[in-house]
Design an enzyme around this catalytic site. Sequence first.
Site, mmCIF file in Angstrom:
data_model
loop_
_atom_site.group_PDB
_atom_site.id
_atom_site.type_symbol
_atom_site.label_atom_id
_atom_site.label_comp_id
_atom_site.label_asym_id
_atom_site.label_seq_id
_atom_site.Cartn_x
_atom_site.Cartn_y
_atom_site.Cartn_z
ATOM 1 N N ALA A 91 2.658 -21.125 93.157
ATOM 2 C CA ALA A 91 3.697 -20.263 93.728
ATOM 3 C C ALA A 91 3.902 -19.027 92.856
ATOM 4 C CB ALA A 91 5.007 -21.031 93.879
ATOM 5 N N TYR A 92 3.942 -19.224 91.552
ATOM 6 C CA TYR A 92 4.130 -18.111 90.619
ATOM 7 C C TYR A 92 2.961 -17.131 90.724
ATOM 8 C CZ TYR A 92 5.112 -15.649 86.250
ATOM 9 O OH TYR A 92 5.374 -14.683 85.301
ATOM 10 N N ALA A 93 1.742 -17.650 90.713
ATOM 11 C CA ALA A 93 0.565 -16.782 90.796
ATOM 12 C C ALA A 93 0.546 -16.015 92.121
ATOM 13 C CB ALA A 93 -0.713 -17.602 90.632
ATOM 14 N N SER A 95 3.128 -15.236 93.993
ATOM 15 C CA SER A 95 4.208 -14.243 94.018
ATOM 16 C C SER A 95 3.865 -13.032 93.158
ATOM 17 C CB SER A 95 5.521 -14.874 93.558
ATOM 18 O OG SER A 95 5.490 -15.222 92.187
ATOM 19 N N LYS A 96 3.306 -13.262 91.984
ATOM 20 C CA LYS A 96 2.990 -12.142 91.089
ATOM 21 C C LYS A 96 1.780 -11.358 91.598
ATOM 22 C CE LYS A 96 6.408 -12.562 88.239
ATOM 23 N NZ LYS A 96 7.380 -11.487 88.025
#
Length: 190
Positions: A91-93, A95-96
């Site tokens: 999710a972090y990857a 989103s970024k």
Amino acid sequence: MSDREAIKRNVKDVLTSSRVDILLNAAGLQRRFPVVELSYEAYDDVLQTNLAAVFAMCREVGTYWLAQKQKGVIINVASLAAMQGGVNMSAYAASKGGVLQLTKALSNEWAGRGIRVNCVSPGYIATDINKDVRTKPENKANFDFLTSRIPMGKWGDPDDFKGVAVFMASDASAYMSGENIVIDGGYMAR
């Protein structure tokens, strides 16, 4: 950052009481799980905070600047994960990675109208978002492995990318828009 209406209200309040020339979007939320264990709710929370809120901030401030025919600078903070994905951080990857592409898309729309949009992507920086990775004994092997991959041999400090942000906000980068600068102690060079 998770409430779009609050973002709109807060931006409106700031813009009515102050002149804003620079917008720095640095929100970040992380949920470390293998994909099969990552709940849809956790995924949505990360995307809302890390990407949708950045979009909302850019949209609200950019719309104001365009209406006022005011020049401005937007600096978005993505991450090394935007380019290399990581492990247990889908999710972090995602989103970024979205922040990185949003930066380019907004630059395409607004650079010719006086709004420069750039991005800085920190590597492994010692912040609260990764405190567990750095401090919990069960994560020591992972921490040591990650640190060994950084040519400078250490994790960065938040102050390590303030110079880039100042450069991006200044006239020294007046002809730069849609770009991403990675500050990672040499990690991506490997």
